[in-house]
Design an enzyme around this catalytic site. Structure first.
Site, PDB file in Angstrom:
ATOM      1  N   ALA A 209      26.612  27.240 -40.519  1.00 36.59           N
ATOM      2  CA  ALA A 209      27.841  27.412 -41.303  1.00 36.59           C
ATOM      3  C   ALA A 209      29.029  27.185 -40.370  1.00 36.59           C
ATOM      4  O   ALA A 209      28.890  26.660 -39.270  1.00 36.59           O
ATOM      5  CB  ALA A 209      27.887  28.799 -41.933  1.00 36.59           C
ATOM      6  N   ASN A 210      30.232  27.580 -40.820  1.00 39.71           N
ATOM      7  CA  ASN A 210      31.409  27.498 -39.949  1.00 39.71           C
ATOM      8  C   ASN A 210      32.318  28.668 -40.253  1.00 39.71           C
ATOM      9  O   ASN A 210      32.019  29.492 -41.106  1.00 39.71           O
ATOM     10  CB  ASN A 210      32.110  26.146 -40.120  1.00 39.71           C
ATOM     11  CG  ASN A 210      32.614  25.938 -41.536  1.00 39.71           C
ATOM     12  OD1 ASN A 210      33.422  26.720 -42.031  1.00 39.71           O
ATOM     13  ND2 ASN A 210      32.100  24.913 -42.205  1.00 39.71           N
ATOM     14  N   ARG A 211      33.490  28.704 -39.588  1.00 36.73           N
ATOM     15  CA  ARG A 211      34.298  29.919 -39.600  1.00 36.73           C
ATOM     16  C   ARG A 211      35.303  29.970 -40.759  1.00 36.73           C
ATOM     17  O   ARG A 211      36.155  30.829 -40.802  1.00 36.73           O
ATOM     18  CB  ARG A 211      35.049  30.040 -38.266  1.00 36.73           C
ATOM     19  CG  ARG A 211      34.132  30.289 -37.069  1.00 36.73           C
ATOM     20  CD  ARG A 211      34.916  30.237 -35.754  1.00 36.73           C
ATOM     21  NE  ARG A 211      36.122  31.030 -35.826  1.00 36.73           N
ATOM     22  CZ  ARG A 211      37.352  30.537 -35.600  1.00 36.73           C
ATOM     23  NH1 ARG A 211      37.496  29.239 -35.351  1.00 36.73           N
ATOM     24  NH2 ARG A 211      38.402  31.306 -35.672  1.00 36.73           N
TER      25      ARG A 211
END
Ligand code: PMT
Length: 405
Positions: A209-211
């Site tokens: 995923a990412n932030r």
């Protein structure tokens, strides 16, 4: 936009939930509204006028005959100056009086006299809410144009669980902002907004995923709602609650996002891709949780995801974001051209207080004409409105008037 600078008349009737009206009044004041409170006599059994006066710094109206109240002289004063009237909580008795058009108390009299939009937030025992009389009164009021928010399901004062709890203040405020913005400059337009990360599964337990927190996209969706647009928010997994007053679609992977975006843009006037879809996903998802094993390293083969905004085709504005860590304007312009966008919002994700997860963003708006607009570090809610200001101009320039507006 929203309630800032608006005069909200807040009617409070005699429910145990009357104490929550103080929190709503406080949130409205914090959001920049002017709030005038009218209480029924029964409401005063649950909470004092002094509480509301301390919050709003405005006189609180409690009866017609109070010589100190300016309402007794110009009894439609509040009705005429209101930008919207909110009744929260609205008891079964008050709903019945409003439906019958009674005006023997200042709350009902003001509701009858005002031309401003009316928002009703019922709160009562579940059986009272379900009673045909109450349901009929609500239908009557909705047919006359009132907006009904809630009640919500939960534990009630009676100890029972059911549908009768006053809607949360944030929910009421979201619907109120939408109500106030109905005639806004995006009235009649359908805007699709994407937000948040995607999750690309490795196995049943793990994913890439990412932030992205979703804040930027949610802010754009809410700002478009508050300017009268019909908004569909397509969001990856975030910690944010679904915004009231607009349609939210939840997705997980970039492929899910691609499918839903292509579905939603069919009748859209603009798409604003603030989401952070993964550019790659694991070539395959393991059926079972991957065991660690003895090896010190592990290789995961990744395959490219589709470039969603580049692939979307149709007669709508395409607005994207460029999340860059270096050569911001150069890289953003490349994406503007390669993705065939009408506008790209370039944000430096390494700058302090800009980009992922924070409440502010430092952005540049780039257009195919070569125009570059630098914005100072702003709240994401303010960035949202500045982007939409440009969207309104671009839509007008393309003669994209919505049907019936
Ligand atoms: O959500 P927040 O925590 O508030 O953070 C906001 C944000 C940093 C995520 C947001 O401001 C932002 O920059 N979003 C775009 C992130 C991104 O994917 O940027 P990019 O440069 O990799 O992609 C460029 C554009 O193509 C973006 O509009 C993106 O949505 C889109 N894209 C990207 C990948 C992909 N597979 N398909 C796409 O359509």
């Amino acid at each position: 936009m929203g309630v800032r600078g608006k005069h909200i008349v807040l009617g409070v009737s005699g429910s145990i939930a009357a104490y929550k009206a103080a929190d709503l009044a406080s949130k409205l004041i914090q959001a920049g509204a002017r709030v005038s409170v009218i209480m029924t006599q029964a409401a005063r059994e649950f909470i004092t006028p002094l509480t509301f006066r301390s919050i709003t710094h405005q006189p609180v109206v409690t009866d017609w005959w109070d010589p100190a109240s300016d309402l007794s002289i110009q009894h439609v004063a509040l009705a005429e100056s209101a930008d919207a009237m909110v009744v929260a909580p609205a008891t079964a008795d008050l709903l019945a009086k409003l439906a019958a058009g009674l005006a023997d108390d200042p709350l009902c009299g003001t509701a009858l006299a005002t031309q401003a939009p009316l928002l009703l937030a019922p709160a009562m025992d579940a059986h009272m809410f379900e009673h045909p009389a109450t349901q009929q009164n609500l239908r009557t009021l909705q047919e006359r144009g009132a907006t009904v928010v809630g009640p919500e399901r939960g534990r009630l004062a009676s100890g029972l669980t059911g549908t009768g709890r006053l809607a949360a203040a944030e929910t009421i405020m979201g619907h109120l902002a939408a109500l106030l913005g109905r005639q806004g400059d995006l009235k009649g337009y359908k805007i699709v907004v994407s937000a948040g990360p995607t999750e690309e599964p490795l196995d049943p337990v793990r994913h890439i995923a990412n932030r992205s927190s979703g804040k930027m996209g949610f802010a754009i969706a809410e700002a478009a709602r508050d300017r009268g647009a019909r908004v569909t928010l397509v969001t990856g997994p975030t910690a944010l609650p679904d915004p009231p007053g607009l349609r939210t679609v939840h997705i997980r992977t970039a492929l899910n996002l691609r499918d839903r975006v292509q579905e939603e843009v069919r009748d859209a006037h603009a798409i604003i891709m603030a989401a952070a879809p993964a550019d790659f996903r694991p070539a395959s998802m393991a059926e079972q949780k991957i065991k660690k094993g003895a090896e010190a390293t592990m290789v995961v083969e990744l395959v490219k995801n589709p470039d969603i905004i580049a692939e979307t085709r149709g007669d709508f504005l395409k607005i994207g974001f460029a999340a860059e860590s270096e050569e911001l304007l150069k890289n953003a312009r490349t994406k503007l051209v390669e993705k065939g966008l009408d506008l790209i919002v370039a944000n430096d994700i390494t700058a302090e207080n800009s980009g992922f997860a924070v409440d502010t963003n430092k952005v540049f708006l780039l257009e195919p004409s070569g125009q570059v607009t630098e914005l100072p570090l702003l709240l994401k809610t303010e960035v949202a409105d500045r982007i939409l200001d440009r969207v309104v101009e671009l839509l007008a320039a393309r003669g994209k008037r919505p049907v019936g507006v």
